[in-house]
Write a protein that holds these residues in place. Structure first.
Motif, PDB file in Angstrom:
ATOM      1  N   TYR A   1       1.108  -0.872  -0.052  1.00  0.00           N
ATOM      2  CA  TYR A   1      -0.058   0.016   0.236  1.00  0.00           C
ATOM      3  C   TYR A   1       0.721   0.909  -0.024  1.00  0.00           C
ATOM      4  O   TYR A   1       1.813   1.355   0.884  1.00  0.00           O
ATOM      5  CB  TYR A   1      -0.776   0.234   1.349  1.00  0.00           C
ATOM      6  CG  TYR A   1      -1.749  -1.224   1.471  1.00  0.00           C
ATOM      7  CD1 TYR A   1      -1.947  -1.950   0.516  1.00  0.00           C
ATOM      8  CD2 TYR A   1      -2.407  -1.347   3.494  1.00  0.00           C
ATOM      9  CE1 TYR A   1      -2.736  -2.817   0.793  1.00  0.00           C
ATOM     10  CE2 TYR A   1      -3.149  -2.368   2.941  1.00  0.00           C
ATOM     11  CZ  TYR A   1      -2.948  -2.873   2.239  1.00  0.00           C
ATOM     12  OH  TYR A   1      -3.577  -4.434   2.941  1.00  0.00           O
ATOM     13  N   MET A   2       0.696   2.035  -0.873  1.00  0.00           N
ATOM     14  CA  MET A   2       1.815   3.066  -1.369  1.00  0.00           C
ATOM     15  C   MET A   2       0.779   4.857  -1.079  1.00  0.00           C
ATOM     16  O   MET A   2       0.136   4.655  -1.465  1.00  0.00           O
ATOM     17  CB  MET A   2       2.339   3.259  -1.949  1.00  0.00           C
ATOM     18  CG  MET A   2       3.487   2.209  -2.398  1.00  0.00           C
ATOM     19  SD  MET A   2       3.895   2.387  -3.988  1.00  0.00           S
ATOM     20  CE  MET A   2       2.131   1.811  -4.961  1.00  0.00           C
ATOM     21  N   ASP A   3       1.502   5.099  -0.020  1.00  0.00           N
ATOM     22  CA  ASP A   3      -0.711   6.630   0.705  1.00  0.00           C
ATOM     23  C   ASP A   3       0.601   7.406   0.728  1.00  0.00           C
ATOM     24  O   ASP A   3       1.373   7.228   0.389  1.00  0.00           O
ATOM     25  CB  ASP A   3      -0.691   6.139   2.550  1.00  0.00           C
ATOM     26  CG  ASP A   3      -0.967   4.717   2.256  1.00  0.00           C
ATOM     27  OD1 ASP A   3      -1.826   3.827   1.116  1.00  0.00           O
ATOM     28  OD2 ASP A   3      -1.398   4.627   3.469  1.00  0.00           O
ATOM     29  N   ALA A   4      -0.434   8.371   0.135  1.00  0.00           N
ATOM     30  CA  ALA A   4       0.796   9.824   0.448  1.00  0.00           C
ATOM     31  C   ALA A   4      -0.694  10.589   1.071  1.00  0.00           C
ATOM     32  O   ALA A   4      -1.852  10.243   0.880  1.00  0.00           O
ATOM     33  CB  ALA A   4       0.382  10.985  -1.064  1.00  0.00           C
ATOM     34  N   ALA A   5      -0.517  11.722   1.704  1.00  0.00           N
ATOM     35  CA  ALA A   5      -1.062  12.829   3.012  1.00  0.00           C
ATOM     36  C   ALA A   5      -0.683  14.026   2.758  1.00  0.00           C
ATOM     37  O   ALA A   5      -0.129  14.413   2.845  1.00  0.00           O
ATOM     38  CB  ALA A   5      -1.578  12.492   4.328  1.00  0.00           C
ATOM     39  N   ALA A   6      -2.224  14.597   2.915  1.00  0.00           N
ATOM     40  CA  ALA A   6      -1.722  16.251   2.836  1.00  0.00           C
ATOM     41  C   ALA A   6      -2.708  16.805   3.727  1.00  0.00           C
ATOM     42  O   ALA A   6      -3.613  16.896   3.700  1.00  0.00           O
ATOM     43  CB  ALA A   6      -2.119  16.569   1.550  1.00  0.00           C
ATOM     44  N   TYR A   7      -1.769  17.263   5.117  1.00  0.00           N
ATOM     45  CA  TYR A   7      -2.749  17.487   6.056  1.00  0.00           C
ATOM     46  C   TYR A   7      -3.369  19.406   6.011  1.00  0.00           C
ATOM     47  O   TYR A   7      -2.241  20.021   5.403  1.00  0.00           O
ATOM     48  CB  TYR A   7      -2.030  17.570   7.254  1.00  0.00           C
ATOM     49  CG  TYR A   7      -2.142  15.977   7.381  1.00  0.00           C
ATOM     50  CD1 TYR A   7      -2.785  15.463   7.971  1.00  0.00           C
ATOM     51  CD2 TYR A   7      -0.624  15.396   7.148  1.00  0.00           C
ATOM     52  CE1 TYR A   7      -3.058  13.636   7.654  1.00  0.00           C
ATOM     53  CE2 TYR A   7      -1.013  13.902   7.001  1.00  0.00           C
ATOM     54  CZ  TYR A   7      -1.629  12.925   7.482  1.00  0.00           C
ATOM     55  OH  TYR A   7      -1.579  12.090   7.792  1.00  0.00           O
ATOM     56  N   PHE A   8      -4.512  20.128   6.707  1.00  0.00           N
ATOM     57  CA  PHE A   8      -4.382  21.529   6.943  1.00  0.00           C
ATOM     58  C   PHE A   8      -4.415  21.493   7.842  1.00  0.00           C
ATOM     59  O   PHE A   8      -5.577  21.508   8.642  1.00  0.00           O
ATOM     60  CB  PHE A   8      -5.934  21.426   6.255  1.00  0.00           C
ATOM     61  CG  PHE A   8      -5.728  21.695   4.354  1.00  0.00           C
ATOM     62  CD1 PHE A   8      -5.060  22.322   3.219  1.00  0.00           C
ATOM     63  CD2 PHE A   8      -6.526  20.020   4.017  1.00  0.00           C
ATOM     64  CE1 PHE A   8      -4.873  21.225   2.212  1.00  0.00           C
ATOM     65  CE2 PHE A   8      -6.358  19.797   2.573  1.00  0.00           C
ATOM     66  CZ  PHE A   8      -5.309  20.430   1.765  1.00  0.00           C
ATOM     67  N   ASP A   9      -3.607  22.161   8.814  1.00  0.00           N
ATOM     68  CA  ASP A   9      -2.991  22.021   9.938  1.00  0.00           C
ATOM     69  C   ASP A   9      -4.531  23.423  11.356  1.00  0.00           C
ATOM     70  O   ASP A   9      -5.021  24.093  10.482  1.00  0.00           O
ATOM     71  CB  ASP A   9      -2.247  22.572  10.109  1.00  0.00           C
ATOM     72  CG  ASP A   9      -0.936  21.736   9.756  1.00  0.00           C
ATOM     73  OD1 ASP A   9      -1.230  20.792   9.412  1.00  0.00           O
ATOM     74  OD2 ASP A   9       0.464  21.944   9.776  1.00  0.00           O
ATOM     75  N   ASP A  10      -4.883  22.372  12.699  1.00  0.00           N
ATOM     76  CA  ASP A  10      -5.535  23.005  13.296  1.00  0.00           C
ATOM     77  C   ASP A  10      -4.561  23.841  14.139  1.00  0.00           C
ATOM     78  O   ASP A  10      -3.540  24.551  14.278  1.00  0.00           O
ATOM     79  CB  ASP A  10      -6.520  22.683  13.925  1.00  0.00           C
ATOM     80  CG  ASP A  10      -7.617  24.186  14.732  1.00  0.00           C
ATOM     81  OD1 ASP A  10      -7.041  24.983  15.144  1.00  0.00           O
ATOM     82  OD2 ASP A  10      -8.445  23.757  15.588  1.00  0.00           O
TER      83      ASP A  10
END
Lengths: 378, 378, 378
Positions: free
Chosen positions: B33-42
């Protein structure tokens, strides 16, 4: 349902299971490198000995004609290490896109399997500057004389510090105008732009200063210390440029790479530059003429039974007096040879002289070593 | 001697070698499984990036008609992790006993392979309360409408502290009265009783106080921090109860689980209680109607070529003001979709909103993320 | 090119792919041991529990008729551990040379796969004195009644300290004059000379004092502590001598080994001596007579369906009052049995009493345990 008949076969000493309709192919196997080294010390007391340099298990599959999948895991040094782990989609006979963990397209030796590199240990210039394998995707295409690959890569998968990972843009282009049985000529160029990885946050929640590091062992791996090592603090990003050349006439080949690296630092800090190159010569005493593979844009592995004599000069300079970062300078010469016993087995034997300047790990010194490898794969 | 002829085949994109007399079947393969994530911080600075979420090598065998053996090892994060490693004896077509390291029979998502769970990351309720895989044995049986499994389990195999391991009794029962092409209905219930593991001894040779911990990530794995986390000290044992429901009408499905957990503590300490639930809806935009597997008592994986839209609401409450242990409360909503490219490959894409209360890692906050996965297996 | 046709088969429950021309054979598989133990404590609080004692993945190949390659990797305890990883060249039907990571030729139990050793845990004498697997090469030859193997070995591959590794010379010779169906008789002798590994350098660059250590668990592995333990400081090298005997009459067998070890120390220090032995008796209640394998010079594994009753007395003495190193003395008795369910599966059950002297980990004590193993391999 899709259970078409499979045929068993052996391909270059490796197991292959292929379906009659051409939809599926499965393979599995492994590889082992067993090394020994004797060091003749100068200042540093070097640790002669032996090791299993690499050991891997591999499973791969060609799926539904268009897809290739590969899982190759390394277990050297008692640790798990991801190698080629990717999924490829073949657009046509001369191009593909690929996603996963694989070697960034930069130069010759960085993109070559250690199963076929001519020397036991990568040139220190390559070891210092290579991007290695990272998680990303790339597009590659080749025609009769031109090869091009470009990709976008995140960090290696073991990045555990908090904060955003760095990313890199990498591309390699090669041109091989001469590819006859008697002669070969290839030139190429590669470039990388990569941002530095986050190194976490301090107690006030501010981002820690990032760093980029270049370092290399002394043309050997049993002695594990890095003798040249430049850690560039307050780094923002790095650019690398590589130039490559291959030429061959009959059983004689010459190959060289030059790499320059530049670290862009925070506004108050001087940028850091480093560079290196190697030149290596091969002579196929037995085994015919050198051959070329356009698909990977480099020399092909000599055939079974070949005997090859080799020499390499390598120089890596991590000193930058403007930036006040003196990582050391290494020059090394290796002469040796390889016996390609059969498709599965080969034996290497090297003599190496290493010359280090006053900025190296233990200061100026000059030492010699003898190294040998027994390698098998199937 | 027992060398009956084997036939090669491909079954749902995986290699299968089966003997003509039906005595033996061998398989091998892997998954990535190859994952990527972009987070929009608080408040929290979350680390966007990519990772190889899971990578496995698998070997399995059906032996002497009645026995099944499976060895599945994970290598994510550069570490060895035992997955399904068991030996099964098939009593008849509808029942078996099994010994080894495998998922305790508790609810739906806990017992399901991550290869087929609808979302990239387990519901935080499941992550917090699931028993995971442990070393033990179980008996399972199923008829046309009823599934039942029960087992006795020790601890996970990596328990290295001195003193006796804990053990657990786990059982799941499910009833699926409706299983037509147009509609499905399933309800079930699970229970666990488990004693706490020893945590070693102090200098006087007295047993250290034991603890039980519930915690969960924020519906993601690239950012590794657990935002809700309840460590219950002075614990003796725990009881968990799970309720599950699946319903489907044509290409629309709904699935939910509710879990409550109670930690029994030493006589002077208040018992601790926590709970959570999730509800998820799926719509097979392409790929026909949802199907059901009685053998595992859950929805079957959609066929190759399917496209599925998904939504999930999840809530996990680790706060217990009576026990004065405030582990935090997480609510999260995910919408997304899955493209089942073929038997071997799938792509997932999710948008998630996470809402955390004042008892969470960095206090009250609310952040969003986009995640994607490229998965292959063979 | 070399793609000769392969035939699929099952050999003793394991997959085998062999080419028609006899040039190639491929195999793959795995093994798992699942153990549980209940301890009845004396002074020490022992940790009853369960574990996956061993788990392995294996790939092997016979290549080009003359070469055998094997890659066997262990994953127990969440760690990578190299097992048999070697390349063998078959000189003829009765001799070979081998290079890689494998068991040094010393005695019976040290050289035997844990898949076939009669007891769950090696005799403490063997555990304390065995050289285990190391990286090296050996030559082996056998005739109808004589077996001989000798090798040169470096250290284990995980040696990470600076300075030169130690090396060892090891040899085993065995003589089996009686090998009839009714009776077997075998005697043998082994010897090792090995230098101590470097332990790095101090701040002045002088080599640290080397040490050699002998230690053993209490006939079990779930409780991991070593109860007898002799660490011999200021060591230079060690010599070990082993004597072995096997006799069988019909379904009754007896096997024993005696090992003495001597550590040569720096000139001002008294040399250290230790010794131990075990004797074990087997009775094949079901399964016919004991058989012998000249190729490995030990008893063959009983056939499928066999039931074997077993008893072992073991004594290991690590006390040397002259050298003032009192490592402890352990005596243990085990009675038990093995059911060889089929070629792939076996079950073991043991009762053990352990008796420790005042120099052991927690002083004089005497405790009992019950242990059981479910083992499968394919």
């Amino acid at each position: 349902q899709d259970a078409s008949k499979l045929n068993l076969g052996v391909n270059k000493g490796s197991l292959q299971l292929a379906s009659e309709d051409g939809n599926f192919k499965f393979g599995m196997g492994g590889r082992v490198y067993m090394d020994a080294a004797a060091y003749f010390d100068d200042k540093t007391d070097l640790g002669s000995g032996s090791e299993v340099r690499d050991i891997r298990l591999l499973m791969k599959a060609d799926l539904w004609k268009k897809w290739n999948a590969k899982i190759n895991i390394g277990f050297a040094d008692g640790a798990v290490s991801l190698k080629d782990v990717w999924l490829m989609y073949k657009i046509n006979k001369n191009s593909f896109v690929r996603a996963g963990h694989f070697l960034e397209p930069f130069g010759i030796e960085q993109t070559e399997s250690s199963k076929t590199t001519k020397f036991m240990h990568a040139a220190s210039t390559i070891e210092a500057f290579r991007p290695g394998r990272n998680l990303g995707f790339s597009y590659a295409t080749w025609s009769k004389k031109i090869f091009w690959e470009a990709g976008l890569f995140g960090s290696d998968t073991n990045n555990k510090t908090e904060g955003d990972e760095g990313y890199g843009l990498t591309s390699r282009i090669a041109f091989a105008p001469v590819q006859t049985d008697g002669g070969l000529f290839h030139i190429g160029m590669s470039g990388i732009y990569r941002t530095a990885n986050s190194t976490g946050f301090n107690d006030q929640g501010e981002e820690n200063p990032k760093s980029i590091r270049y370092r290399s062992r002394a043309a050997t791996h049993i002695e594990k210390r890095r003798f040249i090592d430049a850690k560039v603090a307050n780094a923002e990003s790095q650019c690398k440029l590589g130039f490559e050349m291959i030429a061959a006439t009959g059983p004689i080949s010459i190959q060289g790479e030059y790499i320059s690296a530049k670290v862009n630092r925070k506004s108050n800090f001087e940028d850091y530059s480093a560079k290196g190159f190697y030149t290596q010569v091969g002579w196929l005493v037995k085994g015919g003429n050198y051959k070329y593979k356009m698909k990977s844009a480099r020399l092909a592995k000599p055939g079974p039974g070949s005997v090859e004599l080799l020499a390499r000069y390598n120089q890596t300079d991590l000193n930058d007096s403007d930036a006040l970062i003196m990582g050391g300078k290494q020059k090394d010469i290796t002469v040796g040879g390889t016996w390609y016993v059969n498709h599965n087995i080969l034996v290497k034997f090297h003599f190496t002289n290493v010359d280090l300047d006053e900025n190296s790990l233990n200061g100026e010194e000059n030492f010699n070593m003898i190294q040998t490898r027994l390698q098998f794969s199937f």
